[in-house]
Design a protein around this motif. Structure first.
Motif, PDB file in Angstrom:
ATOM      1  N   LEU A 184     -36.670  40.083  27.380  1.00 50.01           N
ATOM      2  CA  LEU A 184     -37.315  39.812  28.668  1.00 50.01           C
ATOM      3  C   LEU A 184     -37.274  38.323  29.012  1.00 50.01           C
ATOM      4  CD1 LEU A 184     -38.945  40.956  31.044  1.00 50.01           C
ATOM      5  CD2 LEU A 184     -41.020  40.563  29.696  1.00 50.01           C
ATOM      6  N   VAL A 185     -37.453  37.460  28.013  1.00 41.97           N
ATOM      7  CA  VAL A 185     -37.349  36.014  28.245  1.00 41.97           C
ATOM      8  C   VAL A 185     -35.965  35.673  28.780  1.00 41.97           C
ATOM      9  CG1 VAL A 185     -37.344  33.737  27.148  1.00 41.97           C
ATOM     10  CG2 VAL A 185     -39.084  35.411  26.528  1.00 41.97           C
ATOM     11  N   GLY A 186     -34.931  36.303  28.195  1.00 41.26           N
ATOM     12  CA  GLY A 186     -33.571  36.063  28.687  1.00 41.26           C
ATOM     13  C   GLY A 186     -33.380  36.489  30.126  1.00 41.26           C
ATOM     14  N   ILE A 187     -34.092  37.531  30.543  1.00 43.41           N
ATOM     15  CA  ILE A 187     -33.991  37.998  31.928  1.00 43.41           C
ATOM     16  C   ILE A 187     -34.706  37.051  32.887  1.00 43.41           C
ATOM     17  CG2 ILE A 187     -34.622  39.850  33.515  1.00 43.41           C
ATOM     18  CD1 ILE A 187     -32.330  40.602  31.703  1.00 43.41           C
ATOM     19  N   LEU A 188     -35.889  36.562  32.482  1.00 43.75           N
ATOM     20  CA  LEU A 188     -36.751  35.811  33.391  1.00 43.75           C
ATOM     21  C   LEU A 188     -36.549  34.305  33.347  1.00 43.75           C
ATOM     22  CD1 LEU A 188     -40.142  37.716  32.837  1.00 43.75           C
ATOM     23  CD2 LEU A 188     -38.445  38.061  34.641  1.00 43.75           C
ATOM     24  N   LEU A 189     -35.869  33.800  32.340  1.00 40.86           N
ATOM     25  CA  LEU A 189     -35.758  32.354  32.163  1.00 40.86           C
ATOM     26  C   LEU A 189     -35.113  31.690  33.378  1.00 40.86           C
ATOM     27  CD1 LEU A 189     -36.351  30.162  30.017  1.00 40.86           C
ATOM     28  CD2 LEU A 189     -33.973  30.411  29.285  1.00 40.86           C
ATOM     29  N   ASP A 190     -35.745  30.642  33.867  1.00 39.02           N
ATOM     30  CA  ASP A 190     -35.236  29.899  35.023  1.00 39.02           C
ATOM     31  C   ASP A 190     -34.252  28.856  34.536  1.00 39.02           C
ATOM     32  OD1 ASP A 190     -34.801  28.820  37.452  1.00 39.02           O
ATOM     33  OD2 ASP A 190     -36.780  27.911  37.697  1.00 39.02           O
ATOM     34  N   GLU A 191     -32.977  29.054  34.869  1.00 39.58           N
ATOM     35  CA  GLU A 191     -31.923  28.172  34.362  1.00 39.58           C
ATOM     36  C   GLU A 191     -30.878  27.947  35.448  1.00 39.58           C
ATOM     37  OE1 GLU A 191     -28.683  28.004  30.675  1.00 39.58           O
ATOM     38  OE2 GLU A 191     -29.783  29.847  31.113  1.00 39.58           O
ATOM     39  N   PRO A 192     -30.388  26.713  35.582  1.00 35.60           N
ATOM     40  CA  PRO A 192     -29.367  26.441  36.606  1.00 35.60           C
ATOM     41  C   PRO A 192     -28.088  27.223  36.343  1.00 35.60           C
ATOM     42  CG  PRO A 192     -30.341  24.408  35.792  1.00 35.60           C
ATOM     43  CD  PRO A 192     -30.812  25.496  34.883  1.00 35.60           C
ATOM     44  N   PHE A 193     -27.482  27.685  37.406  1.00 30.32           N
ATOM     45  CA  PHE A 193     -26.224  28.429  37.327  1.00 30.32           C
ATOM     46  C   PHE A 193     -25.047  27.460  37.337  1.00 30.32           C
ATOM     47  CE2 PHE A 193     -22.725  30.747  39.525  1.00 30.32           C
ATOM     48  CZ  PHE A 193     -22.484  31.689  38.523  1.00 30.32           C
ATOM     49  N   MET A 194     -24.052  27.725  36.467  1.00 26.41           N
ATOM     50  CA  MET A 194     -22.875  26.854  36.352  1.00 26.41           C
ATOM     51  C   MET A 194     -21.638  27.657  36.758  1.00 26.41           C
ATOM     52  SD  MET A 194     -23.740  25.140  32.676  1.00 26.41           S
ATOM     53  CE  MET A 194     -22.223  24.206  32.757  1.00 26.41           C
ATOM     54  N   PRO A 195     -21.269  27.633  38.031  1.00 22.88           N
ATOM     55  CA  PRO A 195     -20.168  28.491  38.491  1.00 22.88           C
ATOM     56  C   PRO A 195     -18.780  27.986  38.117  1.00 22.88           C
ATOM     57  CG  PRO A 195     -21.014  27.191  40.310  1.00 22.88           C
ATOM     58  CD  PRO A 195     -21.900  26.889  39.130  1.00 22.88           C
ATOM     59  N   ASP A 196     -18.630  26.687  37.902  1.00 24.01           N
ATOM     60  CA  ASP A 196     -17.289  26.115  37.721  1.00 24.01           C
ATOM     61  C   ASP A 196     -17.102  25.534  36.325  1.00 24.01           C
ATOM     62  OD1 ASP A 196     -16.666  26.692  40.398  1.00 24.01           O
ATOM     63  OD2 ASP A 196     -17.653  24.838  41.051  1.00 24.01           O
ATOM     64  N   PHE A 197     -17.606  26.213  35.327  1.00 25.91           N
ATOM     65  CA  PHE A 197     -17.454  25.699  33.977  1.00 25.91           C
ATOM     66  C   PHE A 197     -16.015  25.902  33.495  1.00 25.91           C
ATOM     67  CE2 PHE A 197     -17.505  26.202  29.363  1.00 25.91           C
ATOM     68  CZ  PHE A 197     -18.150  25.040  28.983  1.00 25.91           C
ATOM     69  N   SER A 198     -15.462  24.850  32.880  1.00 24.93           N
ATOM     70  CA  SER A 198     -14.087  24.897  32.376  1.00 24.93           C
ATOM     71  C   SER A 198     -14.093  25.260  30.895  1.00 24.93           C
ATOM     72  CB  SER A 198     -13.401  23.537  32.589  1.00 24.93           C
ATOM     73  OG  SER A 198     -12.110  23.555  32.024  1.00 24.93           O
ATOM     74  N   TYR A 199     -13.679  26.491  30.591  1.00 25.95           N
ATOM     75  CA  TYR A 199     -13.675  26.941  29.196  1.00 25.95           C
ATOM     76  C   TYR A 199     -12.567  26.266  28.380  1.00 25.95           C
ATOM     77  CZ  TYR A 199     -17.033  30.570  30.372  1.00 25.95           C
ATOM     78  OH  TYR A 199     -18.156  31.238  30.769  1.00 25.95           O
ATOM     79  N   ARG A 200     -11.608  25.663  29.064  1.00 28.39           N
ATOM     80  CA  ARG A 200     -10.538  24.974  28.341  1.00 28.39           C
ATOM     81  C   ARG A 200     -11.062  23.762  27.584  1.00 28.39           C
ATOM     82  NH1 ARG A 200      -5.737  24.891  32.980  1.00 28.39           N
ATOM     83  NH2 ARG A 200      -5.554  27.186  33.195  1.00 28.39           N
ATOM     84  N   GLN A 201     -12.207  23.241  28.021  1.00 23.72           N
ATOM     85  CA  GLN A 201     -12.751  22.039  27.397  1.00 23.72           C
ATOM     86  C   GLN A 201     -13.688  22.351  26.233  1.00 23.72           C
ATOM     87  OE1 GLN A 201     -14.690  19.893  30.531  1.00 23.72           O
ATOM     88  NE2 GLN A 201     -12.833  19.658  31.761  1.00 23.72           N
ATOM     89  N   VAL A 202     -13.910  23.650  25.931  1.00 27.84           N
ATOM     90  CA  VAL A 202     -14.877  24.016  24.909  1.00 27.84           C
ATOM     91  C   VAL A 202     -14.499  23.441  23.546  1.00 27.84           C
ATOM     92  CG1 VAL A 202     -15.842  25.951  23.597  1.00 27.84           C
ATOM     93  CG2 VAL A 202     -15.701  26.075  26.082  1.00 27.84           C
ATOM     94  N   ASN A 203     -13.235  23.590  23.172  1.00 33.33           N
ATOM     95  CA  ASN A 203     -12.811  23.101  21.854  1.00 33.33           C
ATOM     96  C   ASN A 203     -13.027  21.598  21.726  1.00 33.33           C
ATOM     97  OD1 ASN A 203     -12.033  25.659  21.036  1.00 33.33           O
ATOM     98  ND2 ASN A 203      -9.902  25.391  21.693  1.00 33.33           N
ATOM     99  N   GLN A 204     -12.668  20.863  22.784  1.00 31.31           N
ATOM    100  CA  GLN A 204     -12.842  19.412  22.736  1.00 31.31           C
ATOM    101  C   GLN A 204     -14.308  19.040  22.666  1.00 31.31           C
ATOM    102  OE1 GLN A 204     -10.434  17.119  22.376  1.00 31.31           O
ATOM    103  NE2 GLN A 204     -12.110  15.638  22.139  1.00 31.31           N
ATOM    104  N   LYS A 205     -15.144  19.777  23.408  1.00 29.92           N
ATOM    105  CA  LYS A 205     -16.575  19.485  23.402  1.00 29.92           C
ATOM    106  C   LYS A 205     -17.191  19.793  22.036  1.00 29.92           C
ATOM    107  CE  LYS A 205     -17.418  20.093  28.341  1.00 29.92           C
ATOM    108  NZ  LYS A 205     -18.176  20.815  29.375  1.00 29.92           N
ATOM    109  N   LEU A 206     -16.752  20.886  21.414  1.00 32.98           N
ATOM    110  CA  LEU A 206     -17.248  21.212  20.070  1.00 32.98           C
ATOM    111  C   LEU A 206     -16.837  20.125  19.078  1.00 32.98           C
ATOM    112  CD1 LEU A 206     -16.538  25.062  19.885  1.00 32.98           C
ATOM    113  CD2 LEU A 206     -18.752  23.938  20.152  1.00 32.98           C
ATOM    114  N   LEU A 207     -15.608  19.650  19.219  1.00 33.99           N
ATOM    115  CA  LEU A 207     -15.129  18.581  18.345  1.00 33.99           C
ATOM    116  C   LEU A 207     -15.915  17.296  18.576  1.00 33.99           C
ATOM    117  CD1 LEU A 207     -13.073  17.655  16.226  1.00 33.99           C
ATOM    118  CD2 LEU A 207     -11.512  17.095  18.119  1.00 33.99           C
TER     119      LEU A 207
END
Length: 497
Positions: free
Chosen positions: A224-247
């Motif tokens: 229920l917390v996951g349903i109700l949590l107020d969080e900004p939406f990120m429509p243009d996230f670039s998944y190509r940068q995930v590896n670099q960000k993790l590094l």
């Protein structure tokens, strides 16, 4: 003249009564104002998430899970105390990889959200695993461990998500860091008090498997917390940068860990936990043994643990109202010393010295549990506050998860170390001749971390612990704004709060 004096005396009585009523109402309303202050300074969804995850899932649900698992291992799986100690260490393994959950939730949003999908997943995983344990007949120990570990994974993911919010808000508002940790501790303690109070009754009425069925409700709240949590939406996230960000995050964590101001407290936190070996299962089997032990019923065991929760709650209140402004090193010295000395109560109980003084087992163990849990909470609170202050901006959630992972490795070491001690001393389901020696070894080891207090920083606990060198290194490592790897703040909600 006489009438004036009587009128003045009457007014004084009325004013005194008014002041007394005012103090009563202040005492009643103070917690509400405190919650409102935290909600206004952060966001109501943050406070709700802390209450749901810490209070209901980890507090109440954790208490039911602890007693239910103890009886499940003892009465359903029928394992030895040392084996139960090892198995429960295995169940806690998902908490050792909290940095992994932290990295995933920080840098891999799902459907445009970083927090909500993982809370939903954690709730579903915990619900399904507890229902499997509840309804499956004659579940093999291997599959039981897998199911319990899956539930533990759900709890760990939910914990990491809320921890990230707590740490980031602590960095934004350092003066409220202790208040936020107190909110977590108070929620957990009150929830645990309720859970332990009901655990023995539920185990008696519906058995340990039925208790696992009830645990699906707290996990449903996480969903229920996951349903109700107020969080900004990120429509243009670039998944190509995930590896670099993790590094980049991994490099930032390693760079931070190399600073003495950071790794020295980490070494102390690990060793202080690892050296305090845990022999809980040996004591639990002895509590319920009808020959050598006091033969406590399931209701008695639950009530004893609930009294321990009251001690933990008192410890949190004592820290919040009296001790939070004391230097870390001074406070840890006294709490660690008292932690070792409090273990002597267990030794007196097992040697039956309490009976020689005319103190009944039940009354003595209630005192023992409450004192032990209060001191444990007082010892843990400054370590939590210190951990939150060791996290550099930008990777707060992941680095705090790393610190908690180090602590959990220390807890696992203490559990397995206690299991080894119980095995070597031949403490079994029915033999407790050497349990007193295991307690004595544990008490001696509890005091040894006093020699390591030089690793803990001195100074004002309300000030920043990180040096300018660490903060400067972090600034140099910052990525451009469009590639920022900072946590998403719950403060920046949709309504502009």
């Amino acid at each position: 003249m006489v009438e004036d004096e009587k009128l003045e005396a009457c007014n004084e009585v009325v004013e005194e009564e008014y002041e007394q009523k005012g103090r009563f109402f202040d005492f009643f309303w103070a917690p509400i104002y405190w919650f409102k202050m935290l909600a206004n300074e952060t966001h109501w969804s943050f406070v709700f998430g802390v209450l749901a995850v810490y209070g209901i899932n980890q507090g109440l649900g954790g208490a039911l899970n602890r007693v239910g698992t103890d009886y499940y291992m003892k009465d359903v799986q029928k394992v030895q105390p040392s084996e139960s100690q090892i198995y429960q260490g295995i169940i806690s393994i998902p908490w050792l990889v909290k940095p992994l959950w932290g990295l995933v939730t920080d840098f891999l949003p799902i459907f445009g959200y970083r927090r909500r999908p993982y809370l939903i997943f954690a709730g579903l995983l915990g619900t399904f695993s507890t229902l499997l344990l509840s309804f499956h007949e004659n579940l093999h120990i291997v599959f039981a461990l897998l199911s319990m570990t899956a539930g533990s994974t759900g709890a760990a993911i939910a914990d990491v998500t809320i921890d990230a919010c707590v740490v980031q808000n602590s960095n934004i508002r350092p003066s409220l860091a202790a208040d936020m940790q107190s909110l977590c501790a108070l929620s957990s303690s009150i929830g645990a008090l309720m859970g332990f109070s009901l655990s023995g009754i539920f185990v008696h009425l519906i058995g340990p498997k039925g208790v696992f069925g009830l645990l699906s409700i707290p996990y449903g709240l996480v969903f229920l917390v996951g349903i109700l949590l107020d969080e900004p939406f990120m429509p243009d996230f670039s998944y190509r940068q995930v590896n670099q960000k993790l590094l980049d995050a991994s490099k930032a964590m390693w760079r931070t860990l190399k600073f003495p101001d950071v790794w020295r407290p980490c070494v102390y936190m690990y060793l202080s936990l690892a050296l305090s070996i845990n022999i809980h299962e040996g004591l639990f089997y002895w509590y319920t043994d009808s020959k050598d032990g006091p033969s406590f019923s399931q209701e008695n065991v639950g009530f004893i643990f609930s009294i321990g929760s009251i001690g933990s709650l008192l410890g949190a209140l004592l820290y919040q109202n009296v001790l939070k402004d004391h230097p870390f090193r001074n406070l840890l010295f006294w709490t660690q010393l008292l932690f070792g000395l409090s273990g002597m109560l267990d030794l007196m109980l097992v040697l039956r010295l309490n009976l020689k003084f005319g103190i009944p087992d039940y009354f003595f163990i209630v005192i023992d549990e409450s004192v032990s849990q209060m001191i444990t909470r007082l010892k843990w609170m400054p370590l939590l506050v210190l951990s939150s202050k060791l996290c550099p901006p930008g990777i707060e959630g992941t680095f705090f998860a790393l610190l908690m992972s180090i602590d959990n490795i220390g807890v696992l070491s203490s559990q397995w170390g206690g299991g080894v001690i119980l095995h070597l001393l031949n403490v079994t389901r029915t033999r407790f001749d050497n349990l007193w020696l295991a307690i004595l070894i544990r008490n001696i080891l509890r005091i040894t971390p006093l020699c390591l207090l030089f690793l803990i920083p001195r100074g004002d606990p309300n000030a920043s612990v990180l040096s300018n060198d660490i903060l400067g290194a972090k600034e140099e490592a910052e990525t451009p704004e469009n590639e920022n790897i900072e946590l998403v703040s719950l403060v920046s909600s949709v309504d502009g709060k």
